[in-house]
Design a protein around this motif. Structure first.
Motif, PDB file in Angstrom:
ATOM      1  N   GLU A 174       0.839  -1.200   0.000  1.00 46.28           N
ATOM      2  CA  GLU A 174       0.000   0.000   0.000  1.00 46.28           C
ATOM      3  C   GLU A 174       0.874   1.249   0.000  1.00 46.28           C
ATOM      4  OE1 GLU A 174      -2.306  -0.196   3.508  1.00 46.28           O
ATOM      5  OE2 GLU A 174      -3.606  -1.802   2.808  1.00 46.28           O
ATOM      6  N   ALA A 175       0.294   2.335  -0.489  1.00 44.60           N
ATOM      7  CA  ALA A 175       0.974   3.627  -0.412  1.00 44.60           C
ATOM      8  C   ALA A 175       1.055   4.058   1.053  1.00 44.60           C
ATOM      9  CB  ALA A 175       0.209   4.663  -1.229  1.00 44.60           C
ATOM     10  N   PRO A 176       2.036   4.898   1.393  1.00 48.66           N
ATOM     11  CA  PRO A 176       2.165   5.334   2.785  1.00 48.66           C
ATOM     12  C   PRO A 176       1.010   6.245   3.204  1.00 48.66           C
ATOM     13  CG  PRO A 176       3.685   6.537   1.380  1.00 48.66           C
ATOM     14  CD  PRO A 176       3.052   5.481   0.528  1.00 48.66           C
ATOM     15  N   GLY A 177       0.744   6.256   4.508  1.00 52.46           N
ATOM     16  CA  GLY A 177      -0.292   7.122   5.060  1.00 52.46           C
ATOM     17  C   GLY A 177       0.314   8.113   6.032  1.00 52.46           C
ATOM     18  N   GLU A 178      -0.560   8.739   6.814  1.00 57.21           N
ATOM     19  CA  GLU A 178      -0.118   9.753   7.784  1.00 57.21           C
ATOM     20  C   GLU A 178       0.991   9.221   8.696  1.00 57.21           C
ATOM     21  OE1 GLU A 178      -0.861  12.816   8.186  1.00 57.21           O
ATOM     22  OE2 GLU A 178      -2.727  13.153   7.103  1.00 57.21           O
ATOM     23  N   GLU A 179       0.825   7.986   9.154  1.00 60.94           N
ATOM     24  CA  GLU A 179       1.765   7.430  10.128  1.00 60.94           C
ATOM     25  C   GLU A 179       3.180   7.365   9.553  1.00 60.94           C
ATOM     26  OE1 GLU A 179       2.605   3.328  12.675  1.00 60.94           O
ATOM     27  OE2 GLU A 179       0.785   3.508  11.460  1.00 60.94           O
ATOM     28  N   GLY A 545       5.450  10.046  -9.061  1.00 60.54           N
ATOM     29  CA  GLY A 545       4.961  11.419  -9.058  1.00 60.54           C
ATOM     30  C   GLY A 545       4.311  11.817 -10.367  1.00 60.54           C
ATOM     31  N   ALA A 546       4.949  11.465 -11.485  1.00 54.66           N
ATOM     32  CA  ALA A 546       4.414  11.844 -12.794  1.00 54.66           C
ATOM     33  C   ALA A 546       3.117  11.086 -13.099  1.00 54.66           C
ATOM     34  CB  ALA A 546       5.457  11.580 -13.880  1.00 54.66           C
ATOM     35  N   LEU A 547       3.064   9.802 -12.749  1.00 56.16           N
ATOM     36  CA  LEU A 547       1.831   9.028 -12.946  1.00 56.16           C
ATOM     37  C   LEU A 547       0.672   9.632 -12.162  1.00 56.16           C
ATOM     38  CD1 LEU A 547       3.402   5.456 -12.689  1.00 56.16           C
ATOM     39  CD2 LEU A 547       2.156   6.319 -14.694  1.00 56.16           C
ATOM     40  N   LEU A 548       0.960  10.061 -10.944  1.00 57.83           N
ATOM     41  CA  LEU A 548      -0.079  10.655 -10.098  1.00 57.83           C
ATOM     42  C   LEU A 548      -0.591  11.958 -10.702  1.00 57.83           C
ATOM     43  CD1 LEU A 548      -1.590  10.349  -7.385  1.00 57.83           C
ATOM     44  CD2 LEU A 548       0.252  11.680  -6.331  1.00 57.83           C
ATOM     45  N   HIS A 559      -3.336   4.820 -14.362  1.00 55.28           N
ATOM     46  CA  HIS A 559      -2.182   5.617 -13.962  1.00 55.28           C
ATOM     47  C   HIS A 559      -2.206   5.886 -12.459  1.00 55.28           C
ATOM     48  CE1 HIS A 559      -2.196   6.290 -18.322  1.00 55.28           C
ATOM     49  NE2 HIS A 559      -0.908   6.575 -18.205  1.00 55.28           N
ATOM     50  N   ARG A 560      -3.384   6.164 -11.925  1.00 54.30           N
ATOM     51  CA  ARG A 560      -3.505   6.386 -10.476  1.00 54.30           C
ATOM     52  C   ARG A 560      -3.123   5.119  -9.716  1.00 54.30           C
ATOM     53  NH1 ARG A 560      -5.220  10.540  -6.567  1.00 54.30           N
ATOM     54  NH2 ARG A 560      -5.641   9.361  -4.685  1.00 54.30           N
ATOM     55  N   ALA A 561      -3.629   3.980 -10.156  1.00 56.69           N
ATOM     56  CA  ALA A 561      -3.336   2.713  -9.468  1.00 56.69           C
ATOM     57  C   ALA A 561      -1.840   2.403  -9.528  1.00 56.69           C
ATOM     58  CB  ALA A 561      -4.145   1.584 -10.093  1.00 56.69           C
ATOM     59  N   ALA A 562      -1.225   2.666 -10.676  1.00 58.40           N
ATOM     60  CA  ALA A 562       0.216   2.407 -10.812  1.00 58.40           C
ATOM     61  C   ALA A 562       1.010   3.307  -9.876  1.00 58.40           C
ATOM     62  CB  ALA A 562       0.653   2.619 -12.255  1.00 58.40           C
ATOM     63  N   ALA A 563       0.591   4.568  -9.744  1.00 58.48           N
ATOM     64  CA  ALA A 563       1.276   5.492  -8.832  1.00 58.48           C
ATOM     65  C   ALA A 563       1.157   4.998  -7.392  1.00 58.48           C
ATOM     66  CB  ALA A 563       0.679   6.892  -8.959  1.00 58.48           C
ATOM     67  N   GLU A 564      -0.012   4.573  -7.005  1.00 53.28           N
ATOM     68  CA  GLU A 564      -0.216   4.099  -5.624  1.00 53.28           C
ATOM     69  C   GLU A 564       0.617   2.849  -5.353  1.00 53.28           C
ATOM     70  OE1 GLU A 564      -4.415   3.653  -5.101  1.00 53.28           O
ATOM     71  OE2 GLU A 564      -4.783   5.820  -5.069  1.00 53.28           O
ATOM     72  N   ARG A 565       0.668   1.940  -6.322  1.00 50.72           N
ATOM     73  CA  ARG A 565       1.493   0.734  -6.145  1.00 50.72           C
ATOM     74  C   ARG A 565       2.964   1.103  -6.027  1.00 50.72           C
ATOM     75  NH1 ARG A 565      -1.638  -1.567 -10.261  1.00 50.72           N
ATOM     76  NH2 ARG A 565       0.093  -1.294 -11.720  1.00 50.72           N
ATOM     77  N   ALA A 566       3.402   2.017  -6.895  1.00 51.21           N
ATOM     78  CA  ALA A 566       4.812   2.419  -6.870  1.00 51.21           C
ATOM     79  C   ALA A 566       5.183   3.057  -5.539  1.00 51.21           C
ATOM     80  CB  ALA A 566       5.100   3.382  -8.018  1.00 51.21           C
ATOM     81  N   LEU A 567       4.256   3.763  -4.932  1.00 53.61           N
ATOM     82  CA  LEU A 567       4.545   4.437  -3.663  1.00 53.61           C
ATOM     83  C   LEU A 567       4.598   3.459  -2.489  1.00 53.61           C
ATOM     84  CD1 LEU A 567       2.535   7.749  -4.103  1.00 53.61           C
ATOM     85  CD2 LEU A 567       5.017   7.478  -4.007  1.00 53.61           C
ATOM     86  N   LEU A 585       8.685  10.622  -0.905  1.00 50.93           N
ATOM     87  CA  LEU A 585       7.894  11.203   0.181  1.00 50.93           C
ATOM     88  C   LEU A 585       7.086  12.397  -0.320  1.00 50.93           C
ATOM     89  CD1 LEU A 585      10.591  11.017   2.993  1.00 50.93           C
ATOM     90  CD2 LEU A 585       8.393   9.805   3.022  1.00 50.93           C
ATOM     91  N   ALA A 586       7.682  13.209  -1.189  1.00 48.10           N
ATOM     92  CA  ALA A 586       6.956  14.355  -1.745  1.00 48.10           C
ATOM     93  C   ALA A 586       5.759  13.890  -2.573  1.00 48.10           C
ATOM     94  CB  ALA A 586       7.901  15.214  -2.592  1.00 48.10           C
ATOM     95  N   ALA A 587       5.954  12.838  -3.366  1.00 47.57           N
ATOM     96  CA  ALA A 587       4.839  12.292  -4.150  1.00 47.57           C
ATOM     97  C   ALA A 587       3.757  11.731  -3.238  1.00 47.57           C
ATOM     98  CB  ALA A 587       5.353  11.213  -5.106  1.00 47.57           C
ATOM     99  N   ALA A 588       4.171  11.107  -2.129  1.00 43.76           N
ATOM    100  CA  ALA A 588       3.200  10.571  -1.174  1.00 43.76           C
ATOM    101  C   ALA A 588       2.378  11.691  -0.538  1.00 43.76           C
ATOM    102  CB  ALA A 588       3.922   9.762  -0.100  1.00 43.76           C
ATOM    103  N   GLU A 589       2.997  12.843  -0.296  1.00 43.32           N
ATOM    104  CA  GLU A 589       2.253  13.999   0.221  1.00 43.32           C
ATOM    105  C   GLU A 589       1.177  14.436  -0.779  1.00 43.32           C
ATOM    106  OE1 GLU A 589       2.120  15.610   3.011  1.00 43.32           O
ATOM    107  OE2 GLU A 589       3.799  14.703   4.083  1.00 43.32           O
ATOM    108  N   ALA A 590       1.517  14.433  -2.058  1.00 35.23           N
ATOM    109  CA  ALA A 590       0.538  14.800  -3.083  1.00 35.23           C
ATOM    110  C   ALA A 590      -0.627  13.817  -3.081  1.00 35.23           C
ATOM    111  CB  ALA A 590       1.211  14.843  -4.450  1.00 35.23           C
ATOM    112  N   LEU A 591      -0.302  12.537  -2.945  1.00 30.86           N
ATOM    113  CA  LEU A 591      -1.360  11.519  -2.918  1.00 30.86           C
ATOM    114  C   LEU A 591      -2.300  11.734  -1.732  1.00 30.86           C
ATOM    115  CD1 LEU A 591      -2.434   8.829  -4.150  1.00 30.86           C
ATOM    116  CD2 LEU A 591      -0.974   7.648  -2.502  1.00 30.86           C
ATOM    117  N   LEU A 592      -1.745  12.024  -0.562  1.00 28.33           N
ATOM    118  CA  LEU A 592      -2.583  12.232   0.621  1.00 28.33           C
ATOM    119  C   LEU A 592      -3.440  13.488   0.486  1.00 28.33           C
ATOM    120  CD1 LEU A 592      -0.558  11.299   3.849  1.00 28.33           C
ATOM    121  CD2 LEU A 592      -2.405  10.071   2.746  1.00 28.33           C
TER     122      LEU A 592
END
Length: 680
Positions: A174-179, A545-548, A559-567, A585-592
């Protein structure tokens, strides 16, 4: 008589074309020759701005007897790591696994099947500091090859098997969360150097990608500590010797913890990443220093790295002629008090010495100082300082210039396009946006084929022979996406989509894991795969980041699913090694945060109110927000579909996680919706 490297496009390889060593480029024929002659292969990897590469070349590869020994007992292969990052990555991983360290020049001995069996980096011409001489190494390898061949083959086979066991599979995580992002911030806080800024000890590298994460984390959560670390680090670097106080732009790293003495080479990727970070810091805080450094760094790239074809050269060397015919590191940049007096006269020289921290003892070598901007209580006359700076820069321009590596690397040009497009938009400098467009045009014209496959490098308008790797596809897509948001030209979004389709089909396996080389690329002893961000964003993080961003622009679920898997890799590595996964980490912030999708529609793109809304949207600090700008009913961007004007006036629509705010014609309301800090 030139050797086989005379036909290369790489400036680094061309530097070795006149060596007495009978060099081969990396090609199948070199290994066939080694097999035919029954000799091992010497693989030497470096790059044109590498100081110790030049030293070893002068000491060993230009030496007649050493070259004669190499030619008799080895097939010698020379690789530019910037042209072939895949070859570099595979053998560097082997060097680090075997010795615990790596670096360039990288010296590896291979079997004719390209399997490594002995490693090193720089070897001196005479035994030194416990290191054997290069001739001793060559003699030892030759003897082992002749007398203990079974042992050599066994070692090589074991190394290849060990490398094969290092496959990474985070694709189904899974992609990272707040924790996890909170744990990453805590880890960075522990490694932060409060007194000097930055992270860790010497040598100290500019942490551009980590700063991007800290700025995004602050924008999303309001965490003041994250912003403070980012701002303080940026100020310390900008005041230090790592920043060129006369000409703008950053050196590769500082040899000390205080940012005083740089390793003087200037790389395109560092300056592109740092230009963008300082622009983003200004966007968040309104800092005058951040504005100045962003613009000076952008101007440095355009002035000193732009090629005749409109792309950006890779690097400026650390070394240059010191005026006596001898190449010395830093000679172009450092000053003695006597040199200041010669240019400025006694009174202004004294002022300059105080302002720039030039001392009698010197802060570098031989009594010379690297110019800095030390914090001090004195108040200086701005006009007088401007005059001093102008005269010193003019005098420096008369010194022999460092060599320039004119090779255009696709990935690094993608980073430069993003930086120049955004910096130009923020500070209303259309010339910088035009420079970004020209570089993007060059990539489309010269680096893309009919299937929109990327060539990694070009030089003097001639495309190189090497295929693009994951970072090329991802970083160029990143640059095109930034250009699309800034210019309102949907063609850049289309090109980004073509590149990212290759990422999905050729660089991703069934589990969602990413590889640095395409499935149809040349087979090496292992398919390289490194998710960590080092000097540049890893292909893995950049692709995420670019996929997101592309998914936010288009609504594309794959593309969204691929970004989440990559993260998923960021979830695993972020809490443990946050310094080495900053872009992820910066891309994960964008996802959140969504990311947020902004559409600005106008009756006429030239309308001042429309341009104001567009600029306000670009100045939003919401992590990874994407912006589409165009006329009502335009099909340039999917986000513009079904977005009418409001009462005939330009309007902005902000959406996030399938929910949209009411459209607004008011820049202040848009500013609030996008978390825009005052910019002064």
């Amino acid at each position: 008589m030139p050797n086989r490297l005379a036909q290369a496009t790489s400036p680094y390889l061309l530097q070795h074309a006149e060596n007495p060593v009978d060099w081969w480029p990396w090609e199948a024929e070199a290994f066939e020759e080694a097999r035919r002659r029954g000799v091992p292969v010497l693989l030497s990897v470096g790059y044109s701005a590498c100081h110790w590469c030049h030293v070893m070349a002068h000491e060993s590869f230009e030496d007649g007897p050493t070259a004669e020994y190499l030619n008799s007992h080895f097939v010698s292969v020379k690789v530019d790591r910037e042209e072939r990052p895949d070859v570099d990555a595979v053998y560097m991983e082997a060097v680090q696994a075997a010795t615990g360290q790596g670096g360039w020049p990288m010296t590896v001995f291979l079997t004719p099947d390209a399997e490594p069996f002995y490693f090193g980096t720089y070897f001196p011409p005479e035994p030194r500091h416990g290191m054997p001489s290069f001739r001793q190494v060559l003699q030892g390898v030759r003897q082992a090859w002749a007398e203990r061949r079974d042992e050599v083959d066994e070692v090589a086979g074991k190394i290849v098997r060990d490398l094969a066991g290092r496959e990474i599979s985070y694709g189904d995580a899974e992609a990272p969360g707040e924790e996890q992002l909170g744990q990453a911030l805590l880890g960075l806080t522990r490694e932060y150097d409060e007194r000097r800024g930055g992270f860790g000890g010497a040598p100290k590298f500019p942490p551009s990608m980590v700063i991007e994460f800290l700025l995004r984390h602050h924008a999303r959560t309001g965490a003041e500590g994250a912003l403070q670390m980012a701002a303080d680090t940026c100020e310390r670097m900008a005041r230090g010797g790592i920043y060129d106080q006369l000409g703008g732009g950053f050196a590769r790293y500082s040899v000390d913890r205080e940012w005083v003495v740089p390793h003087f080479e200037k790389m395109l990727y560092d300056n592109a990443l740092l230009c963008r970070v300082y622009a983003h810091l200004w966007r968040a805080t309104g800092s005058d220093l951040a504005r100045r450094v962003a613009l000076e760094t952008a101007d440095f790239m355009v002035r000193e790295l732009r090629t005749a074809e409109g792309g950006f050269a890779s690097a400026l060397d650390a070394d240059s002629d010191d005026g006596t015919g001898k190449h010395v590191e830093g000679a172009h940049y450092v000053w003695t008090p006597a040199q200041l007096t010669e240019v400025l006269g006694a009174e202004d020289a004294e002022l300059a010495a105080q302002y720039f921290g030039v001392t009698q003892e010197g802060t570098f070598e031989h009594g010379a100082s690297v110019l800095q901007l030390p914090q001090q209580e004195s108040v200086f006359d701005a006009a007088r300082i401007a005059s001093v700076r102008e005269r010193l820069l003019a005098a420096r321009d008369g010194r022999p210039a460092p060599g320039r590596d004119d090779k255009v690397v696709a990935a690094w040009n993608g980073l430069a396009i993003a930086a120049l497009a955004e910096t130009g938009a923020y500070f209303e400098r259309p010339d910088l946006v035009e420079a970004a467009v020209a570089a993007a045009d060059l990539l489309v014209r010269l680096h893309l084929d009919e299937q929109v496959r990327l060539t990694r490098t070009s030089k003097d308008g001639r495309a190189g022979a090497n295929a693009g790797v994951l970072e090329d596809y991802a970083d160029v897509a990143e640059g095109f996406l930034a250009l699309a948001s800034v210019t309102g030209e949907g063609v850049w979004l289309d090109f980004a989509g073509f590149l990212l389709d290759h990422v999905l089909t050729r660089f991703t396996d069934e589990s969602g894991s990413l590889y640095d080389t395409a499935a149809d690329a040349e087979r090496l002893i292992r398919r390289p795969q490194d998710p960590t961000d080092n000097a540049t964003p890893s292909g893995w993080s950049a692709a995420a980041g670019a996929l997101l961003s592309y998914a936010a622009h288009t609504g594309s679920a794959p593309h969204r699913a691929a970004a989440e898997r990559a993260l998923g890799v960021v979830k695993a590595l972020g809490p443990r090694v946050p310094r080495f996964i900053g872009w992820g980490l910066a891309a994960a912030e964008a996802l959140l945060d969504g990311p947020r999708e902004v559409a600005v529609v106008a009756p006429d793109p030239a309308d001042p109110a429309a341009r104001g809304l567009h600029r306000t949207a670009l100045l939003g600090t919401a992590p990874g927000a994407v912006v589409a700008f165009g006329t009502e009913g335009s099909d340039e961007f999917p986000l513009l579909a079904d977005r009418p004007l409001v009462g005939g006036a330009p309007a902005a629509y902000v959406c996030r996680n399938f929910t949209c705010d009411a459209p607004t014609t008011d820049p202040d309301r848009l500013r609030t919706a996008l978390g825009v800090a005052p910019t002064g």
